[in-house]
Design a protein around this motif. Structure first.
Motif, PDB file in Angstrom:
ATOM      1  N   ARG A  20       0.811  -1.361  -0.059  1.00  0.00           N
ATOM      2  CA  ARG A  20       0.077  -0.129  -0.282  1.00  0.00           C
ATOM      3  C   ARG A  20       0.736   1.199  -0.037  1.00  0.00           C
ATOM      4  O   ARG A  20       0.537   2.182  -0.602  1.00  0.00           O
ATOM      5  N   ILE A  21       1.976   1.306   0.804  1.00  0.00           N
ATOM      6  CA  ILE A  21       2.887   2.473   0.684  1.00  0.00           C
ATOM      7  C   ILE A  21       3.296   2.735  -0.607  1.00  0.00           C
ATOM      8  O   ILE A  21       3.410   3.722  -0.933  1.00  0.00           O
ATOM      9  N   LEU A  22       4.015   1.506  -1.255  1.00  0.00           N
ATOM     10  CA  LEU A  22       4.691   1.480  -2.187  1.00  0.00           C
ATOM     11  C   LEU A  22       3.526   2.366  -3.598  1.00  0.00           C
ATOM     12  O   LEU A  22       3.992   3.001  -4.419  1.00  0.00           O
ATOM     13  N   ASP A  23       2.531   1.616  -3.542  1.00  0.00           N
ATOM     14  CA  ASP A  23       1.416   2.089  -4.494  1.00  0.00           C
ATOM     15  C   ASP A  23       1.002   3.398  -4.187  1.00  0.00           C
ATOM     16  O   ASP A  23       0.963   4.145  -5.484  1.00  0.00           O
ATOM     17  N   CYS A  24       0.860   3.956  -2.948  1.00  0.00           N
ATOM     18  CA  CYS A  24       0.644   5.256  -2.897  1.00  0.00           C
ATOM     19  C   CYS A  24       1.768   6.070  -3.296  1.00  0.00           C
ATOM     20  O   CYS A  24       1.366   7.146  -3.895  1.00  0.00           O
ATOM     21  N   ALA A  25       2.953   5.868  -2.916  1.00  0.00           N
ATOM     22  CA  ALA A  25       4.111   6.514  -3.369  1.00  0.00           C
ATOM     23  C   ALA A  25       4.355   6.698  -4.691  1.00  0.00           C
ATOM     24  O   ALA A  25       4.576   7.847  -5.216  1.00  0.00           O
ATOM     25  N   GLU A  26       4.143   5.709  -5.569  1.00  0.00           N
ATOM     26  CA  GLU A  26       4.426   5.751  -6.722  1.00  0.00           C
ATOM     27  C   GLU A  26       3.302   6.745  -7.655  1.00  0.00           C
ATOM     28  O   GLU A  26       3.615   7.419  -8.346  1.00  0.00           O
ATOM     29  N   ARG A  27       2.255   6.524  -6.917  1.00  0.00           N
ATOM     30  CA  ARG A  27       0.896   7.348  -7.527  1.00  0.00           C
ATOM     31  C   ARG A  27       1.378   8.776  -7.462  1.00  0.00           C
ATOM     32  O   ARG A  27       1.054   9.668  -8.104  1.00  0.00           O
ATOM     33  N   LEU A  28       1.816   9.231  -6.177  1.00  0.00           N
ATOM     34  CA  LEU A  28       2.089  10.664  -5.967  1.00  0.00           C
ATOM     35  C   LEU A  28       3.080  10.999  -6.668  1.00  0.00           C
ATOM     36  O   LEU A  28       3.193  12.237  -7.242  1.00  0.00           O
ATOM     37  N   PHE A  29       4.088  10.355  -6.560  1.00  0.00           N
ATOM     38  CA  PHE A  29       5.301  10.518  -7.640  1.00  0.00           C
ATOM     39  C   PHE A  29       5.005  10.967  -8.682  1.00  0.00           C
ATOM     40  O   PHE A  29       5.795  11.915  -9.422  1.00  0.00           O
ATOM     41  N   ARG A  30       4.223   9.947  -9.474  1.00  0.00           N
ATOM     42  CA  ARG A  30       3.767  10.226 -10.705  1.00  0.00           C
ATOM     43  C   ARG A  30       2.811  11.568 -11.030  1.00  0.00           C
ATOM     44  O   ARG A  30       2.992  12.130 -12.203  1.00  0.00           O
ATOM     45  N   HIS A  31       2.253  11.863 -10.140  1.00  0.00           N
ATOM     46  CA  HIS A  31       1.145  12.975 -10.110  1.00  0.00           C
ATOM     47  C   HIS A  31       1.942  14.134  -9.627  1.00  0.00           C
ATOM     48  O   HIS A  31       1.837  15.065 -10.651  1.00  0.00           O
ATOM     49  N   TYR A  32       2.617  14.270  -8.664  1.00  0.00           N
ATOM     50  CA  TYR A  32       3.227  15.559  -8.312  1.00  0.00           C
ATOM     51  C   TYR A  32       4.597  15.878  -8.692  1.00  0.00           C
ATOM     52  O   TYR A  32       5.229  16.884  -8.436  1.00  0.00           O
ATOM     53  N   GLY A  33       5.259  14.614  -8.789  1.00  0.00           N
ATOM     54  CA  GLY A  33       6.805  14.581  -8.955  1.00  0.00           C
ATOM     55  C   GLY A  33       7.482  14.086  -7.701  1.00  0.00           C
ATOM     56  O   GLY A  33       6.967  14.408  -6.541  1.00  0.00           O
ATOM     57  N   TYR A  34       8.496  13.528  -7.949  1.00  0.00           N
ATOM     58  CA  TYR A  34       9.509  12.867  -6.562  1.00  0.00           C
ATOM     59  C   TYR A  34       9.777  13.990  -5.859  1.00  0.00           C
ATOM     60  O   TYR A  34       9.790  14.008  -4.543  1.00  0.00           O
ATOM     61  N   GLY A  35      10.383  15.078  -6.356  1.00  0.00           N
ATOM     62  CA  GLY A  35      10.712  16.373  -5.675  1.00  0.00           C
ATOM     63  C   GLY A  35      10.008  16.875  -4.675  1.00  0.00           C
ATOM     64  O   GLY A  35      10.154  17.625  -3.618  1.00  0.00           O
ATOM     65  N   LYS A  36       8.474  16.794  -5.096  1.00  0.00           N
ATOM     66  CA  LYS A  36       7.383  17.544  -4.635  1.00  0.00           C
ATOM     67  C   LYS A  36       6.498  16.790  -3.813  1.00  0.00           C
ATOM     68  O   LYS A  36       5.413  17.201  -2.995  1.00  0.00           O
ATOM     69  N   THR A  37       7.252  15.439  -3.511  1.00  0.00           N
ATOM     70  CA  THR A  37       6.279  14.602  -2.607  1.00  0.00           C
ATOM     71  C   THR A  37       7.312  14.176  -1.453  1.00  0.00           C
ATOM     72  O   THR A  37       8.447  14.058  -1.660  1.00  0.00           O
ATOM     73  N   ASN A  38       6.760  14.174  -0.294  1.00  0.00           N
ATOM     74  CA  ASN A  38       7.557  13.859   1.071  1.00  0.00           C
ATOM     75  C   ASN A  38       6.778  12.804   1.897  1.00  0.00           C
ATOM     76  O   ASN A  38       5.666  12.386   1.690  1.00  0.00           O
ATOM     77  N   VAL A  39       7.246  12.312   2.722  1.00  0.00           N
ATOM     78  CA  VAL A  39       6.694  11.205   3.363  1.00  0.00           C
ATOM     79  C   VAL A  39       5.455  11.625   4.118  1.00  0.00           C
ATOM     80  O   VAL A  39       4.351  10.806   4.261  1.00  0.00           O
ATOM     81  N   ALA A  40       5.368  12.967   4.508  1.00  0.00           N
ATOM     82  CA  ALA A  40       4.123  13.239   5.200  1.00  0.00           C
ATOM     83  C   ALA A  40       2.898  13.373   4.235  1.00  0.00           C
ATOM     84  O   ALA A  40       1.800  12.885   4.536  1.00  0.00           O
ATOM     85  N   ASP A  41       3.195  13.494   2.883  1.00  0.00           N
ATOM     86  CA  ASP A  41       2.321  13.503   1.873  1.00  0.00           C
ATOM     87  C   ASP A  41       1.602  12.063   1.871  1.00  0.00           C
ATOM     88  O   ASP A  41       0.581  11.724   1.717  1.00  0.00           O
ATOM     89  N   ILE A  42       2.678  11.156   1.708  1.00  0.00           N
ATOM     90  CA  ILE A  42       2.270   9.659   1.459  1.00  0.00           C
ATOM     91  C   ILE A  42       1.565   9.142   2.755  1.00  0.00           C
ATOM     92  O   ILE A  42       0.337   8.440   2.758  1.00  0.00           O
ATOM     93  N   ALA A  43       1.997   9.634   4.012  1.00  0.00           N
ATOM     94  CA  ALA A  43       1.153   9.279   5.083  1.00  0.00           C
ATOM     95  C   ALA A  43      -0.256   9.522   5.317  1.00  0.00           C
ATOM     96  O   ALA A  43      -1.220   9.016   5.656  1.00  0.00           O
ATOM     97  N   ARG A  44      -0.442  10.995   5.037  1.00  0.00           N
ATOM     98  CA  ARG A  44      -1.484  11.671   4.849  1.00  0.00           C
ATOM     99  C   ARG A  44      -2.688  10.944   3.964  1.00  0.00           C
ATOM    100  O   ARG A  44      -3.709  10.505   4.099  1.00  0.00           O
ATOM    101  N   GLU A  45      -2.098  10.595   2.502  1.00  0.00           N
ATOM    102  CA  GLU A  45      -2.950  10.119   1.896  1.00  0.00           C
ATOM    103  C   GLU A  45      -3.522   8.514   2.396  1.00  0.00           C
ATOM    104  O   GLU A  45      -4.404   8.136   1.734  1.00  0.00           O
TER     105      GLU A  45
END
Length: 203
Positions: A20-45
């Motif tokens: 679940r963490i990896l799926d969410c992280a990949e989705r956010l990386f793809r949508h916002y970009g790696y540089g604009k995504t942090n752990v807090a964003d993944i946790a909140r999602e």
């Protein structure tokens, strides 16, 4: 991934959370970009606390490495399937380079956020990249060995030949090189480069 994270992944009862963490992280990386995504964003999602994420991964870098590893796994699966096709060794090599070039063009370049993830991984020279390259070389050393035994290729060390073939065609598989060459008119065309590399195996 850290040893602790690897141990967690090995535990089936907790594998679902890692996925679940990896799926969410990949989705956010793809949508916002790696540089604009942090752990807090993944946790909140995910409706988790950042501390809960850190039970599985020590940092965003580790999460990125794991996501990158999954992407490379898809590339390896494609290469493995092509390497096992009941066709000539030459045709297997051709199909692999063409397929990898297509994947690089469609997935890694068309989706700029994915391109960013790959470039970050390449620039940091992560071990996951080297392991992937080694695994691809191993696969095609076997293909070249088949070609030597079938009389398609000249007698030679298949391990060295595989590395040289990879180096000769890397411009078609490396995201940065592909991106830089797209706008150039004085670069070798894919088919010409593949032909040249295969001819070298026959000499």
């Amino acid at each position: 991934m850290s040893e602790a994270a690897a141990h967690i992944v090995a535990d089936p009862a907790r594998q679902e959370n890692v996925t679940r963490i990896l799926d969410c992280a990949e989705r956010l990386f793809r949508h916002y970009g790696y540089g604009k995504t942090n752990v807090a964003d993944i946790a909140r999602e995910l409706g988790m606390s950042p501390a809960n994420i850190y039970r599985f991964f020590a940092s965003k870098v580790e999460i990125h490495q794991a996501v990158c590893g999954r992407m490379l796994g898809a590339s390896y699966k494609m290469a493995y399937e092509i390497s096992r096709l009941p066709i000539s060794a030459e045709e297997r090599l051709r199909r692999y380079v063409h397929a990898q070039y297509k994947m690089t063009m469609e997935v890694m370049l068309d989706d700029q956020k994915v391109h960013e993830m790959v470039i970050v991984a390449l620039e940091r020279d992560w071990g996951v990249i080297d392991k992937h390259v080694d695994s691809i070389h191993d696969l095609f050393a076997e293909v070249i060995r088949d070609g030597i035994e079938a009389g398609e290729f000249a007698e030679q060390d298949p391990v060295i030949a595989s590395r040289c073939f990879g180096a000769a065609t890397v411009i078609l598989c490396h995201p940065q090189m592909v991106a830089q060459c797209l706008a150039k008119t004085n670069r070798a065309m894919p088919d010409d480069l593949i032909d040249y590399a295969i001819k070298a195996l026959k000499k």
